[in-house]
Design a protein around this motif. Structure first.
Motif, mmCIF file in Angstrom:
data_model
loop_
_atom_site.group_PDB
_atom_site.id
_atom_site.type_symbol
_atom_site.label_atom_id
_atom_site.label_comp_id
_atom_site.label_asym_id
_atom_site.label_seq_id
_atom_site.Cartn_x
_atom_site.Cartn_y
_atom_site.Cartn_z
ATOM 1 N N UNK A 20 -27.346 -82.753 70.091
ATOM 2 C CA UNK A 20 -27.651 -82.085 68.839
ATOM 3 C C UNK A 20 -26.613 -81.000 68.593
ATOM 4 N N UNK A 21 -26.494 -80.504 67.361
ATOM 5 C CA UNK A 21 -25.506 -79.458 67.092
ATOM 6 C C UNK A 21 -25.679 -78.263 68.031
ATOM 7 N N UNK A 22 -24.574 -77.754 68.529
ATOM 8 C CA UNK A 22 -24.624 -76.647 69.488
ATOM 9 C C UNK A 22 -25.214 -75.401 68.848
ATOM 10 N N UNK A 23 -25.901 -74.629 69.668
ATOM 11 C CA UNK A 23 -26.522 -73.363 69.271
ATOM 12 C C UNK A 23 -27.724 -73.530 68.351
ATOM 13 N N UNK A 24 -28.195 -74.773 68.155
ATOM 14 C CA UNK A 24 -29.402 -75.001 67.382
ATOM 15 C C UNK A 24 -30.573 -75.257 68.322
ATOM 16 N N UNK A 25 -31.753 -74.819 67.904
ATOM 17 C CA UNK A 25 -32.964 -75.058 68.678
ATOM 18 C C UNK A 25 -33.763 -76.189 68.039
ATOM 19 N N UNK A 26 -34.277 -77.074 68.885
ATOM 20 C CA UNK A 26 -35.138 -78.154 68.405
ATOM 21 C C UNK A 26 -36.530 -77.595 68.146
ATOM 22 N N UNK A 27 -37.010 -77.743 66.917
ATOM 23 C CA UNK A 27 -38.315 -77.213 66.531
ATOM 24 C C UNK A 27 -39.372 -78.305 66.533
ATOM 25 N N UNK A 28 -39.041 -79.469 65.962
ATOM 26 C CA UNK A 28 -40.004 -80.547 65.878
ATOM 27 C C UNK A 28 -39.277 -81.846 65.543
ATOM 28 N N UNK A 77 -34.486 -78.417 62.990
ATOM 29 C CA UNK A 77 -33.661 -77.546 63.827
ATOM 30 C C UNK A 77 -33.628 -76.145 63.234
ATOM 31 N N UNK A 78 -33.390 -75.156 64.103
ATOM 32 C CA UNK A 78 -33.275 -73.777 63.628
ATOM 33 C C UNK A 78 -32.078 -73.090 64.279
ATOM 34 N N UNK A 79 -31.537 -72.135 63.546
ATOM 35 C CA UNK A 79 -30.439 -71.316 64.053
ATOM 36 C C UNK A 79 -30.398 -70.021 63.262
ATOM 37 N N UNK A 80 -30.431 -68.904 63.986
ATOM 38 C CA UNK A 80 -30.343 -67.574 63.359
ATOM 39 C C UNK A 80 -31.380 -67.390 62.253
ATOM 40 N N UNK A 81 -32.599 -67.874 62.515
ATOM 41 C CA UNK A 81 -33.669 -67.665 61.566
ATOM 42 C C UNK A 81 -33.636 -68.567 60.352
ATOM 43 N N UNK A 82 -32.814 -69.617 60.373
ATOM 44 C CA UNK A 82 -32.743 -70.563 59.278
ATOM 45 C C UNK A 82 -33.054 -71.965 59.787
ATOM 46 N N UNK A 83 -33.633 -72.792 58.903
ATOM 47 C CA UNK A 83 -34.117 -74.102 59.308
ATOM 48 C C UNK A 83 -33.504 -75.201 58.436
ATOM 49 N N UNK A 84 -33.249 -76.343 59.080
ATOM 50 C CA UNK A 84 -32.752 -77.507 58.364
ATOM 51 C C UNK A 84 -33.194 -78.780 59.061
ATOM 52 N N UNK A 132 -29.838 -83.851 56.571
ATOM 53 C CA UNK A 132 -30.603 -84.169 55.366
ATOM 54 C C UNK A 132 -30.655 -82.945 54.466
ATOM 55 N N UNK A 133 -30.932 -81.794 55.061
ATOM 56 C CA UNK A 133 -30.816 -80.499 54.385
ATOM 57 C C UNK A 133 -30.083 -79.563 55.327
ATOM 58 N N UNK A 134 -29.165 -78.822 54.819
ATOM 59 C CA UNK A 134 -28.462 -77.845 55.645
ATOM 60 C C UNK A 134 -29.436 -76.747 56.072
ATOM 61 N N UNK A 135 -29.151 -76.045 57.168
ATOM 62 C CA UNK A 135 -30.066 -74.990 57.648
ATOM 63 C C UNK A 135 -30.042 -73.770 56.732
ATOM 64 N N UNK A 136 -30.819 -73.845 55.651
ATOM 65 C CA UNK A 136 -30.806 -72.806 54.634
ATOM 66 C C UNK A 136 -32.191 -72.232 54.336
#
Length: 225
Positions: free
Chosen positions: A126-134, A142-149, A158-162
């Motif tokens: 998976x993309x580095x530095x992203x956390x798997x949420x579900x 996925x989430x990163x720095x308080x943003x989800x995509x 499908x949607x950028x982490x915005x």
């Protein structure tokens, strides 16, 4: 009972016709219509997937592990761990969806991480530095720095982490916010981002609330081309 103590999509964990779980006393195993595949020796076993892989929960003196079997009763893997609870936070565990399943693993430094694996128990990148949420409906949250995509099961965005918050897909729809709205599996907006609350889709129905106008009921429809 299909693993979770929360509301979950009714299509999750439905057994396939060729191999299914059976009960002997308080223990479970797998069998076909003609013979036993895995003897009933586990407290919990979960529906065999279309990929031909079954997942069981092995409880032992050291804790709990997941064991993955193929339809010939050959062990594929027994190193991964189950979810920490059975709430909606655990969606994506126990059942393969489009060739992927969510698991936990213990790292070399004794910490734990959540990953996705394929039906041959290989971890996916998976993309580095992203956390798997579900992971539901073939969509990876996925989430990163308080943003989800969301990514597809083919690892395309499908949607950028915005989004500042996002819930897993239920019945092909996901609730996301700033102001709450709903997107479909293609990332298209199907309910506008004007609500203060929207429920997960359940049996084709969503409930949305907006302070000025109150409650609105949305029902999924199929439009014939």
């Amino acid at each position: 009972k299909r693993a979770f103590d929360c509301e979950y999509p009714r299509y999750l964990g439905v057994r396939i016709d060729t191999i299914f779980r059976y009960r002997d006393g308080n223990m479970y195993g797998y069998k076909t219509k003609g013979y036993v595949v895995i003897t009933a020796m586990f407290r919990e076993v979960f529906a065999f997937s279309d990929e031909g892989v079954g997942c069981v929960l092995w409880k032992h003196a050291g804790g709990e592990n997941l064991i993955f079997y193929n339809s010939k009763a050959v062990t594929i893997n027994m190193e991964y761990l189950p979810s920490v609870d059975r709430s909606a936070n655990a969606l994506g565990y126990y059942y393969f969806d489009d060739g992927l399943i969510r698991v936990r693993r213990q790292n070399a430094d004794k910490t734990y991480s959540e990953i996705l694996i394929t039906s041959d128990a290989k971890p996916v990148s998976l993309p580095s530095d992203y956390s798997l949420v579900s992971y539901t409906d073939s969509r990876i949250l996925l989430s990163k720095n308080g943003r989800y995509g969301f990514m597809s099961s083919r690892f395309e965005w499908v949607t950028l982490p915005e989004y500042i918050s996002a819930k897993p897909f239920y019945e092909g729809l996901a609730v996301v916010s700033d102001k709450y709205g709903v997107i479909d599996r293609s990332g298209d907006t199907v309910v506008p981002f004007v609500f203060d609350y929207i429920s997960d889709c359940s049996d084709g129905v969503l409930l949305a609330y907006e302070k000025e106008h109150g409650w609105t009921v949305f029902e999924k429809t199929v439009v014939n081309p």
